[in-house]
Design a protein around this motif. Structure first.
Motif, short mmCIF file in Angstrom:
data_model
loop_
_atom_site.label_atom_id
_atom_site.label_comp_id
_atom_site.label_asym_id
_atom_site.label_seq_id
_atom_site.Cartn_x
_atom_site.Cartn_y
_atom_site.Cartn_z
N UNK A 121 0.84 -1.20 0.00
CA UNK A 121 0.00 0.00 0.00
C UNK A 121 0.88 1.25 0.00
N UNK A 122 0.44 2.29 -0.71
CA UNK A 122 1.21 3.53 -0.78
C UNK A 122 0.89 4.40 0.44
N UNK A 123 1.87 5.19 0.83
CA UNK A 123 1.70 6.08 1.97
C UNK A 123 1.36 7.47 1.44
N UNK A 124 0.30 8.06 1.96
CA UNK A 124 -0.12 9.37 1.51
C UNK A 124 0.77 10.44 2.14
#
Length: 193
Positions: free
Chosen positions: A54-57
């Motif tokens: 998952x990408x980190x905002x």
């Protein structure tokens, strides 16, 4: 030979002791035994692989409640400009005047701030601490800035802060006669003391 009274007494004691031993078990009923249930701790917990991918905002931009930080430029003269007053090693007044010029410009939001008197900047911490204790004995609110100064670093001796500029200005003559140092009246900056 035992008398009839002794026989009755022994029989009564035996019946009472048997009653004390067995009657509580009869009245309690069937005993329930509790056994703790536990699970073995696994050596390594299973990891959810989707969390790793998952990408980190990026963090959200939030308006700061502090005024913008403006850099203070200070130029320190060469080592030959150091002066000594008595046995105290202080940095020259020219160096302090350059720092004072940078500190007298009020930052946004600090126009109604408090004031301090800076007596000097000391390289010898023992001299600075003795001056602070001397001033405190005379009733001045003197302190050493920064508070956690180490040997070899510069330490400033300051009086204040006080919101009354006139009160501190009237103290400068007394402080000069007491210490032999001409203090500078500067604006107190609570974020960068």
């Amino acid at each position: 030979m035992a008398t009839q009274f002794q026989n009755r007494l022994v029989g009564t004691l035996i019946l009472v002791s048997l009653g004390v031993i067995f009657l509580p078990d009869v009245f309690d009923g069937e005993k329930a035994h509790y056994q703790e249930s536990f699970q073995a701790i696994p050596l390594q917990e299973d990891v959810d692989e989707t969390l790793l991918e998952a990408s980190v905002l990026p963090p959200e931009e939030v308006e700061s409640f502090l005024p913008p930080e403006e850099p203070v430029l200070v130029t320190i003269g060469d080592e030959g400009t150091k002066a000594s007053a008595g046995d105290e090693s202080i940095v020259s007044e020219a160096d302090n005047s350059q720092v004072a010029a940078a500190n007298t410009q009020p930052k946004a939001g600090y126009e109604d701030s408090a004031w301090i008197i800076r007596l000097g900047t000391f390289r010898n911490i023992d001299n600075a601490k003795s001056l602070v204790s001397k001033l405190r004995k005379k009733g001045y609110s003197a302190q050493l800035m920064p508070r956690d100064v180490k040997e070899g670093e510069l330490a400033r001796v300051e009086i204040g802060p006080n919101v009354s500029k006139d009160k501190l200005a009237s103290m400068t003559a007394d402080l000069e006669s007491l210490t032999g140092l001409k203090g500078q009246l500067l604006r107190f900056n609570p974020l960068n003391p």
